[in-house]
Motif scaffolding. Structure first.
Motif, PDB file in Angstrom:
ATOM      1  N   PHE A  22      -9.268  -9.619   9.685  1.00 20.19           N
ATOM      2  CA  PHE A  22      -8.690  -9.412   8.360  1.00 20.19           C
ATOM      3  C   PHE A  22      -9.747  -9.174   7.277  1.00 20.19           C
ATOM      4  O   PHE A  22      -9.417  -8.772   6.168  1.00 20.19           O
ATOM      5  CB  PHE A  22      -7.817 -10.590   7.953  1.00 20.19           C
ATOM      6  N   THR A  23     -11.008  -9.461   7.589  1.00 19.24           N
ATOM      7  CA  THR A  23     -12.052  -9.268   6.592  1.00 19.24           C
ATOM      8  C   THR A  23     -12.897  -8.027   6.877  1.00 19.24           C
ATOM      9  O   THR A  23     -13.789  -7.697   6.113  1.00 19.24           O
ATOM     10  CB  THR A  23     -12.975 -10.506   6.499  1.00 19.24           C
ATOM     11  N   ASN A  24     -12.624  -7.352   7.984  1.00 16.57           N
ATOM     12  CA  ASN A  24     -13.349  -6.121   8.322  1.00 16.57           C
ATOM     13  C   ASN A  24     -12.813  -4.957   7.510  1.00 16.57           C
ATOM     14  O   ASN A  24     -11.651  -4.928   7.133  1.00 16.57           O
ATOM     15  CB  ASN A  24     -13.219  -5.815   9.810  1.00 16.57           C
ATOM     16  N   ARG A  25     -13.670  -3.981   7.307  1.00 19.89           N
ATOM     17  CA  ARG A  25     -13.263  -2.793   6.546  1.00 19.89           C
ATOM     18  C   ARG A  25     -12.453  -1.852   7.412  1.00 19.89           C
ATOM     19  O   ARG A  25     -12.617  -1.779   8.611  1.00 19.89           O
ATOM     20  CB  ARG A  25     -14.487  -2.073   6.010  1.00 19.89           C
ATOM     21  N   LYS A  26     -11.618  -1.094   6.746  1.00 15.28           N
ATOM     22  CA  LYS A  26     -10.771  -0.094   7.375  1.00 15.28           C
ATOM     23  C   LYS A  26     -10.742   1.095   6.427  1.00 15.28           C
ATOM     24  O   LYS A  26     -11.112   0.974   5.264  1.00 15.28           O
ATOM     25  CB  LYS A  26      -9.369  -0.703   7.547  1.00 15.28           C
ATOM     26  N   ALA A  27     -10.301   2.232   6.907  1.00 21.46           N
ATOM     27  CA  ALA A  27     -10.214   3.412   6.045  1.00 21.46           C
ATOM     28  C   ALA A  27      -9.482   3.050   4.759  1.00 21.46           C
ATOM     29  O   ALA A  27      -8.461   2.368   4.778  1.00 21.46           O
ATOM     30  CB  ALA A  27      -9.487   4.541   6.764  1.00 21.46           C
ATOM     31  N   GLY A  28     -10.018   3.500   3.630  1.00 19.36           N
ATOM     32  CA  GLY A  28      -9.410   3.227   2.339  1.00 19.36           C
ATOM     33  C   GLY A  28      -9.847   1.917   1.718  1.00 19.36           C
ATOM     34  O   GLY A  28      -9.350   1.522   0.660  1.00 19.36           O
ATOM     35  N   SER A 123       8.022   7.553  -4.801  1.00 14.34           N
ATOM     36  CA  SER A 123       7.633   6.533  -5.789  1.00 14.34           C
ATOM     37  C   SER A 123       6.740   5.461  -5.161  1.00 14.34           C
ATOM     38  O   SER A 123       6.072   4.713  -5.878  1.00 14.34           O
ATOM     39  CB  SER A 123       8.869   5.889  -6.416  1.00 14.34           C
ATOM     40  N   LEU A 124       6.700   5.388  -3.835  1.00 18.60           N
ATOM     41  CA  LEU A 124       5.859   4.406  -3.148  1.00 18.60           C
ATOM     42  C   LEU A 124       4.391   4.834  -3.087  1.00 18.60           C
ATOM     43  O   LEU A 124       3.528   4.035  -2.750  1.00 18.60           O
ATOM     44  CB  LEU A 124       6.372   4.176  -1.723  1.00 18.60           C
ATOM     45  N   LYS A 125       4.125   6.085  -3.412  1.00 15.63           N
ATOM     46  CA  LYS A 125       2.779   6.638  -3.252  1.00 15.63           C
ATOM     47  C   LYS A 125       1.729   5.904  -4.067  1.00 15.63           C
ATOM     48  O   LYS A 125       0.617   5.650  -3.587  1.00 15.63           O
ATOM     49  CB  LYS A 125       2.778   8.121  -3.632  1.00 15.63           C
ATOM     50  N   ASN A 141      -0.398   1.262   2.854  1.00 12.14           N
ATOM     51  CA  ASN A 141      -0.869   2.508   2.256  1.00 12.14           C
ATOM     52  C   ASN A 141      -2.250   2.277   1.616  1.00 12.14           C
ATOM     53  O   ASN A 141      -2.742   1.147   1.545  1.00 12.14           O
ATOM     54  CB  ASN A 141       0.151   3.086   1.265  1.00 12.14           C
ATOM     55  N   TYR A 142      -2.853   3.354   1.149  1.00 13.41           N
ATOM     56  CA  TYR A 142      -4.206   3.256   0.612  1.00 13.41           C
ATOM     57  C   TYR A 142      -4.253   2.472  -0.700  1.00 13.41           C
ATOM     58  O   TYR A 142      -5.265   1.844  -1.002  1.00 13.41           O
ATOM     59  CB  TYR A 142      -4.826   4.645   0.470  1.00 13.41           C
ATOM     60  N   GLU A 143      -3.178   2.464  -1.443  1.00 11.64           N
ATOM     61  CA  GLU A 143      -3.146   1.649  -2.671  1.00 11.64           C
ATOM     62  C   GLU A 143      -3.243   0.171  -2.312  1.00 11.64           C
ATOM     63  O   GLU A 143      -3.946  -0.593  -2.980  1.00 11.64           O
ATOM     64  CB  GLU A 143      -1.870   1.929  -3.479  1.00 11.64           C
ATOM     65  N   ALA A 144      -2.552  -0.255  -1.270  1.00 15.87           N
ATOM     66  CA  ALA A 144      -2.610  -1.656  -0.832  1.00 15.87           C
ATOM     67  C   ALA A 144      -3.972  -1.984  -0.234  1.00 15.87           C
ATOM     68  O   ALA A 144      -4.483  -3.097  -0.396  1.00 15.87           O
ATOM     69  CB  ALA A 144      -1.500  -1.931   0.170  1.00 15.87           C
ATOM     70  N   ARG A 145      -4.571  -1.031   0.450  1.00 21.81           N
ATOM     71  CA  ARG A 145      -5.879  -1.267   1.065  1.00 21.81           C
ATOM     72  C   ARG A 145      -6.956  -1.531   0.022  1.00 21.81           C
ATOM     73  O   ARG A 145      -7.952  -2.186   0.316  1.00 21.81           O
ATOM     74  CB  ARG A 145      -6.262  -0.089   1.961  1.00 21.81           C
ATOM     75  N   LYS A 146      -6.752  -1.038  -1.180  1.00 19.21           N
ATOM     76  CA  LYS A 146      -7.711  -1.311  -2.262  1.00 19.21           C
ATOM     77  C   LYS A 146      -7.805  -2.803  -2.566  1.00 19.21           C
ATOM     78  O   LYS A 146      -8.780  -3.270  -3.153  1.00 19.21           O
ATOM     79  CB  LYS A 146      -7.323  -0.556  -3.534  1.00 19.21           C
ATOM     80  N   TYR A 147      -6.795  -3.556  -2.160  1.00 16.42           N
ATOM     81  CA  TYR A 147      -6.763  -5.008  -2.375  1.00 16.42           C
ATOM     82  C   TYR A 147      -7.158  -5.771  -1.117  1.00 16.42           C
ATOM     83  O   TYR A 147      -7.158  -6.996  -1.109  1.00 16.42           O
ATOM     84  CB  TYR A 147      -5.357  -5.441  -2.809  1.00 16.42           C
ATOM     85  N   GLY A 148      -7.443  -5.040  -0.031  1.00 17.01           N
ATOM     86  CA  GLY A 148      -7.808  -5.681   1.225  1.00 17.01           C
ATOM     87  C   GLY A 148      -6.651  -5.852   2.183  1.00 17.01           C
ATOM     88  O   GLY A 148      -6.807  -6.443   3.249  1.00 17.01           O
ATOM     89  N   VAL A 149      -5.484  -5.329   1.840  1.00 19.34           N
ATOM     90  CA  VAL A 149      -4.308  -5.426   2.709  1.00 19.34           C
ATOM     91  C   VAL A 149      -4.466  -4.403   3.830  1.00 19.34           C
ATOM     92  O   VAL A 149      -4.858  -3.263   3.583  1.00 19.34           O
ATOM     93  CB  VAL A 149      -3.009  -5.156   1.913  1.00 19.34           C
ATOM     94  N   ARG A 150      -4.161  -4.798   5.045  1.00 19.81           N
ATOM     95  CA  ARG A 150      -4.373  -3.919   6.199  1.00 19.81           C
ATOM     96  C   ARG A 150      -3.365  -4.180   7.306  1.00 19.81           C
ATOM     97  O   ARG A 150      -2.645  -5.175   7.265  1.00 19.81           O
ATOM     98  CB  ARG A 150      -5.786  -4.103   6.726  1.00 19.81           C
ATOM     99  N   SER A 151      -3.349  -3.295   8.280  1.00 20.12           N
ATOM    100  CA  SER A 151      -2.439  -3.460   9.415  1.00 20.12           C
ATOM    101  C   SER A 151      -2.814  -4.711  10.210  1.00 20.12           C
ATOM    102  O   SER A 151      -3.956  -5.167  10.172  1.00 20.12           O
ATOM    103  CB  SER A 151      -2.485  -2.227  10.317  1.00 20.12           C
ATOM    104  N   ALA A 152      -1.841  -5.246  10.907  1.00 23.02           N
ATOM    105  CA  ALA A 152      -1.996  -6.436  11.756  1.00 23.02           C
ATOM    106  C   ALA A 152      -2.334  -7.691  10.957  1.00 23.02           C
ATOM    107  O   ALA A 152      -2.819  -8.667  11.506  1.00 23.02           O
ATOM    108  CB  ALA A 152      -3.023  -6.199  12.857  1.00 23.02           C
TER     109      ALA A 152
END
Length: 186
Positions: A22-28, A123-125, A141-152
Motif C-alpha cells: 500500500f505504500t509502493n508507488r503505482k502509475a499516477g 463527472s467522475l473524471k 482513477n488517477y485523481e484518487a492516486r494523487k492521494y495514495g489510493v490504489r488497487s488492492a
C-alpha cells in the motif's frame, strides 16, 4: 514489508521504516507525499493481523537473505565459474527450443474498471474515485492516486488517505462490454 526491528521503537517513528504494497508507488502516484501515506497506513495497520503477518514474512525474508549471503561468501571462484557455465548451457538449451513463430500482445489497460465508469459518467473524471468499497478497492482513477489510493487497498485505508473519495460499485457487464470493444479494435 519492512517493519521496525526493535519492538520498543518509538511509536511515533515506526512508520518511517514501514513498507507495504500500500505504500509502493503505482502509475499516477509520482507526486504523492510518500511519507504521509506511509504514516497513515502504518497507524491504521500496526495492530492488525495483516501487519503482524507481514512482519513475520519480512523476518523470514531477512533470515533467508542472511543465509544466502553467508553461502555466497563461501563460494570459491572455481565454483562460481562452474555455476555460470551451467547457467549459460541451460540458457542456450532454452533458446534453442524457443518458438518465435507467434506474436503476443499484452495490453495493460491501467485503471480499466475506473475508466469504464468514467466513460459511463464523465463527472467522475475529475474527482477521486475508486471501484469497490470499504472492504477492498479493485482500482482507482488517477485523481484518487494523487492521494495514495490504489488497487488492492482496503477501502477503510483509502478513506483515511482521501476522505472525499467516491466509491463506485463494480459492474462486470460493463467491463465485459468495454473489453470486447477493445478486442474488436485489436
Amino acid at each position: 514489508a519492512a517493519v521496525p526491528e526493535n519492538e520498543n521503537e518509538n511509536e511515533n517513528e515506526g512508520w518511517r521504516t514501514y513498507e507495504s504494497v500500500f505504500t509502493n508507488r503505482k502509475a499516477g502516484m509520482n507526486d504523492v507525499d510518500r511519507d504521509k501515506i506511509k504514516k497513515i497506513v502504518y497507524e491504521a495497520s500496526k495492530d492488525s493481523a495483516h501487519f503482524k503477518n507481514e512482519k513475520r514474512k519480512e523476518e523470514q525474508v531477512q533470515k533467508r537473505l542472511a543465509l544466502l549471503r553467508a553461502k555466497a561468501k563461501d563460494i570459491i571462484p572455481q565454483q562460481l565459474e562452474g555455476l555460470q557455465a551451467k547457467a549459460r548451457a541451460r540458457i542456450a538449451e532454452l533458446e534453442a527450443t524457443r518458438d518465435l513463430s507467434r506474436t503476443w500482445l499484452h495490453v495493460d489497460m491501467d485503471a480499466f474498471y475506473a475508466a469504464c465508469h468514467i466513460l459511463e459518467n464523465p463527472s467522475l473524471k475529475d474527482i477521486p474515485m475508486a471501484v469497490g468499497g470499504m472492504g477492498m478497492i479493485s482500482t482507482a482513477n488517477y485523481e484518487a492516486r494523487k492521494y495514495g489510493v490504489r488497487s488492492a487497498m482496503p477501502g477503510f485505508l483509502a478513506v483515511k488517505l482521501c476522505p472525499h473519495l467516491k466509491f463506485v460499485k463494480s459492474n462486470f457487464q460493463l467491463y465485459k462490454q468495454k473489453a470486447k470493444e477493445v478486442r474488436d479494435v485489436l
